[in-house]
Motif scaffolding. Structure first.
Motif, PDB file in Angstrom:
ATOM      1  N   LEU A  83       0.856  -1.176   0.000  1.00  0.00           N
ATOM      2  CA  LEU A  83       0.000   0.000   0.000  1.00  0.00           C
ATOM      3  C   LEU A  83       0.898   1.234   0.000  1.00  0.00           C
ATOM      4  N   ALA A  84       0.620   2.139  -0.899  1.00  0.00           N
ATOM      5  CA  ALA A  84       1.373   3.390  -0.948  1.00  0.00           C
ATOM      6  C   ALA A  84       0.406   4.528  -1.231  1.00  0.00           C
ATOM      7  N   GLU A  85       0.376   5.470  -0.334  1.00  0.00           N
ATOM      8  CA  GLU A  85      -0.516   6.631  -0.456  1.00  0.00           C
ATOM      9  C   GLU A  85      -1.959   6.203  -0.737  1.00  0.00           C
ATOM     10  N   GLY A  86      -2.374   5.174  -0.029  1.00  0.00           N
ATOM     11  CA  GLY A  86      -3.771   4.759  -0.127  1.00  0.00           C
ATOM     12  C   GLY A  86      -4.115   3.946  -1.352  1.00  0.00           C
ATOM     13  N   LYS A  87      -3.089   3.545  -2.102  1.00  0.00           N
ATOM     14  CA  LYS A  87      -3.338   2.727  -3.301  1.00  0.00           C
ATOM     15  C   LYS A  87      -2.611   1.392  -3.191  1.00  0.00           C
ATOM     16  N   VAL A  88      -3.141   0.389  -3.896  1.00  0.00           N
ATOM     17  CA  VAL A  88      -2.490  -0.916  -3.937  1.00  0.00           C
ATOM     18  C   VAL A  88      -1.516  -0.898  -5.114  1.00  0.00           C
ATOM     19  N   VAL A  89      -0.246  -1.175  -4.822  1.00  0.00           N
ATOM     20  CA  VAL A  89       0.754  -1.171  -5.891  1.00  0.00           C
ATOM     21  C   VAL A  89       1.581  -2.465  -5.836  1.00  0.00           C
ATOM     22  N   PRO A  90       2.093  -2.908  -6.983  1.00  0.00           N
ATOM     23  CA  PRO A  90       2.902  -4.133  -6.992  1.00  0.00           C
ATOM     24  C   PRO A  90       4.155  -3.949  -6.148  1.00  0.00           C
ATOM     25  N   LEU A  91       4.605  -5.047  -5.546  1.00  0.00           N
ATOM     26  CA  LEU A  91       5.823  -4.990  -4.734  1.00  0.00           C
ATOM     27  C   LEU A  91       6.912  -5.784  -5.451  1.00  0.00           C
TER      28      LEU A  91
END
Ligand code: ADP
Ligand code: MG
Length: 227
Positions: free
Chosen positions: A219-227
């Protein structure tokens, strides 16, 4: 295999109001989970993993956007409709087992099936199969207090899948366990998900366990992003 989304988050918003401040936890979060897929969510404490899982699991309502389960938009359904979907289509595992203390392991796994309307013999048969599958068949008559932490979590996982849900959501399911036990419980969870073709989203701090999943997100800045 053709992609078949079982769970979709579309521009999900979640805010908490604390006094004069508005905390934005999810800010246009998009996420798709395909049938048979296991995804790990790895993010620091306080970033919104539980909020995301509770929203995906229809335990909390999105403030904006929508949660779509098997093609059905669920964000704006009534509480009764959401409860019915949760009962049939969503399995939830928490960090703490939340088993009913006065009931045996077998009865704890029977309970959601009885609520759904299965007969006692049917529910009992499936509960016993799940306990065997989790390699704790011998503990069927034990109450939660008479089980180890790893056994308690295996019962909780069996309970979560008792109604053969579409999606399994797990919020740091091995977070309370020592590393060896965590690994063992995770093996059982993974085997169960893989053999049943379930889709699962699992929040974990354990990178070794996350590495075994099909995909990792954060989670980054309230969004789901690939890790
Ligand atoms: P995580 O599971 O990643 O640790 P959470 O989803 O539990 O994160 O929480 C994300 C943020 O939202 C945290 O800063 C937490 O303090 C805040 N929060 C969670 N629930 C509430 C609530 N009911 N009221 C106000 N703030 C909350
Ligand atoms: Mg959490």
């Amino acid at each position: 295999m053709m992609a078949e989304p079982v769970l979709e988050l579309k521009s999900v918003e979640r805010h908490y109001v604390q006094g004069p401040r508005k905390l934005t936890i999810l800010n246009g979060a998009d996420f798709t989970l395909q049938r048979g897929e296991m995804v790990a969510m790895v993010a620091p404490s306080g970033t919104g993993k539980s909020t995301l899982l509770h929203t995906a699991g229809l335990l909390e309502r999105p403030d904006g956007g929508d949660v779509i389960l098997s093609g059905r938009a669920c964000g704006r359904l009534s509480d009764d409709e959401r409860t019915a979907i949760r009962r049939n289509d969503i399995g939830f595992v928490y960090q703490f087992h939340h088993l009913l203390p006065e009931f045996s392991a077998l009865e704890n796994i029977m309970m959601p099936q009885l609520i759904r309307g299965l007969s006692k013999p049917e529910a009992s048969k499936r509960a016993a199969q799940l306990l065997d599958y989790m390699q704790i068949g011998k503990r069927a008559q034990h109450r939660p207090a008479e089980l180890s932490g790893g056994e308690q979590q295996r019962v909780a996982i069996a309970r979560a899948v008792a109604n053969a849900p579409l999606v399994l959501l797990a919020d740091e399911p091995t977070g309370n366990l020592d590393p060896a036990t965590a690994s063992y419980v995770f093996d059982a969870l993974e085997a169960l998900v893989r053999q049943s073709g379930l889709a699962a989203m699992i929040a974990t701090h354990n990178h070794e366990l996350a590495a075994r999943m099909d995909r990792r997100v954060t989670l980054a800045e309230g969004k789901v992003v690939p890790l």
